[in-house]
Design an enzyme around this catalytic site. Structure first.
Site, mmCIF file in Angstrom:
data_model
loop_
_atom_site.group_PDB
_atom_site.id
_atom_site.type_symbol
_atom_site.label_atom_id
_atom_site.label_comp_id
_atom_site.label_asym_id
_atom_site.label_seq_id
_atom_site.Cartn_x
_atom_site.Cartn_y
_atom_site.Cartn_z
ATOM 1 N N HIS A 96 40.386 32.372 14.595
ATOM 2 C CA HIS A 96 40.479 30.962 14.953
ATOM 3 C C HIS A 96 39.441 30.183 14.146
ATOM 4 C CE1 HIS A 96 40.151 27.198 17.138
ATOM 5 N NE2 HIS A 96 41.386 27.435 17.548
ATOM 6 N N GLU A 168 47.540 27.418 11.489
ATOM 7 C CA GLU A 168 46.737 26.409 12.186
ATOM 8 C C GLU A 168 45.901 25.658 11.145
ATOM 9 O OE1 GLU A 168 46.409 27.235 16.669
ATOM 10 O OE2 GLU A 168 44.517 27.648 15.677
HETATM 11 C C1 PEP Z 1 43.597 25.465 18.766
HETATM 12 O O1 PEP Z 1 42.411 25.343 19.053
HETATM 13 O O2 PEP Z 1 44.042 26.524 18.266
HETATM 14 C C2 PEP Z 1 44.486 24.340 18.998
HETATM 15 C C3 PEP Z 1 45.696 24.419 18.521
HETATM 16 O O3 PEP Z 1 43.969 23.304 19.715
HETATM 17 P P1 PEP Z 1 44.655 21.864 19.958
HETATM 18 O O4 PEP Z 1 46.090 22.108 20.317
HETATM 19 O O5 PEP Z 1 43.880 21.266 21.041
HETATM 20 O O6 PEP Z 1 44.540 21.133 18.649
#
Ligand code: PEP
Length: 261
Positions: A96, A168
């Protein structure tokens, strides 16, 4: 056909008491979905026993947000993959962006964790994402390929479909808006091609690539309209049971749509 996924990571939120309450609220909201999609929640470590008990009666798997690469030993403050399995985890999130940014983790370290996770039978949720600067320089696909190749370097092609890839974009996490659906879909296609080049067409066709970064019930539908996006990975918008149920419903509708096509 790839089974679609709705997942949430709770970060350092939702203690044990609240986790049990969340599960009790979620159960009736997602009961009608059955096993149409795969769902997971990633509570903080101390909420895992409560989550294991509370989620055991319906189809939501639990996982951890981090782990150590060794099975045991003198690693004060750490938790190993066998310990996570014993605690009822099916998943573990790795790489992450907050682990990379605040704890100095690298994709070489992530590779070691991933090796240990799969050896223990955990499903890794491997986060991959470019920074805002990478995006500006238009090198996002190269960065994703590099991260994926490094983290999965020791894995044989047949193992790849058992890993969940989570695109992400680092600039979209905890932000005001998600990546534009077309932009995200392009990255998912690029990543799938990179998986194909490295591990073969079969692995690429089967591996699930989910999107995370400021997903909400308002933008989830547009993201899931893209066939290369295999699910939604959500932070803030799913920290309430109602929010997660809304996201799960969006993913379930996309699953029905795709079956018809
Ligand atoms: C995350 O921290 O992986 C995430 C997707 O957070 P958010 O949806 O709050 O952006």
């Amino acid at each position: 056909m790839r089974r679609l996924i709705a997942g949430t990571g709770w970060k350092m939120n939702i203690g044990a008491t609240q986790a049990a309450r969340y599960a009790a609220q979620l159960a009736p909201l997602v009961a009608a979905l059955g096993d149409a999609i795969e769902m997971f929640v990633l509570p903080p470590f101390t909420s895992l026993p409560a989550a294991k008990q509370a989620f055991s009666s319906f189809a939501v798997g639990i996982g951890a947000q981090n782990m150590h690469w060794e099975a045991s030993g003198a690693w004060t403050g750490e938790i190993s993959a066998p310990m996570l399995v014993e605690a009822g985890c099916r998943y573990v999130e790795l790489a992450h962006s907050e682990r990379l940014e605040h704890f100095g983790e690298t994709y070489d370290l992530v590779r070691r964790k991933l090796n240990a996770a799969v050896a223990s039978g955990l499903t890794p949720i491997l986060c991959l994402g470019e920074t805002a600067e990478d995006k500006r320089r238009a090198v996002a696909d190269d960065i994703l390929n590099e991260q994926m190749s490094l983290a999965l370097r020791d894995q044989p092609p047949e193992r790849i479909p058992t890993v969940i890839l989570a695109y992400e974009p680092r600039w979209a996490i905890g932000a005001a808006a998600a990546a534009a659906p077309d932009y995200a879909a392009e990255r998912h296609r690029g990543l799938r091609k990179a998986v194909s080049d490295r591990f073969g067409a079969e692995a690429a066709a089967e591996v699930r690539i989910i999107y995370g970064g400021s997903v909400t019930p308002g933008n989830g539908e547009a993201l899931m309209a893209h066939a290369d996006i295999d699910g939604l990975f959500v932070g803030r918008a799913a920290w309430s049971a109602e929010g997660f149920a809304d996201i799960a419903a969006i993913v379930a509708r996309a699953a029905i749509q795709r079956k018809k096509q």
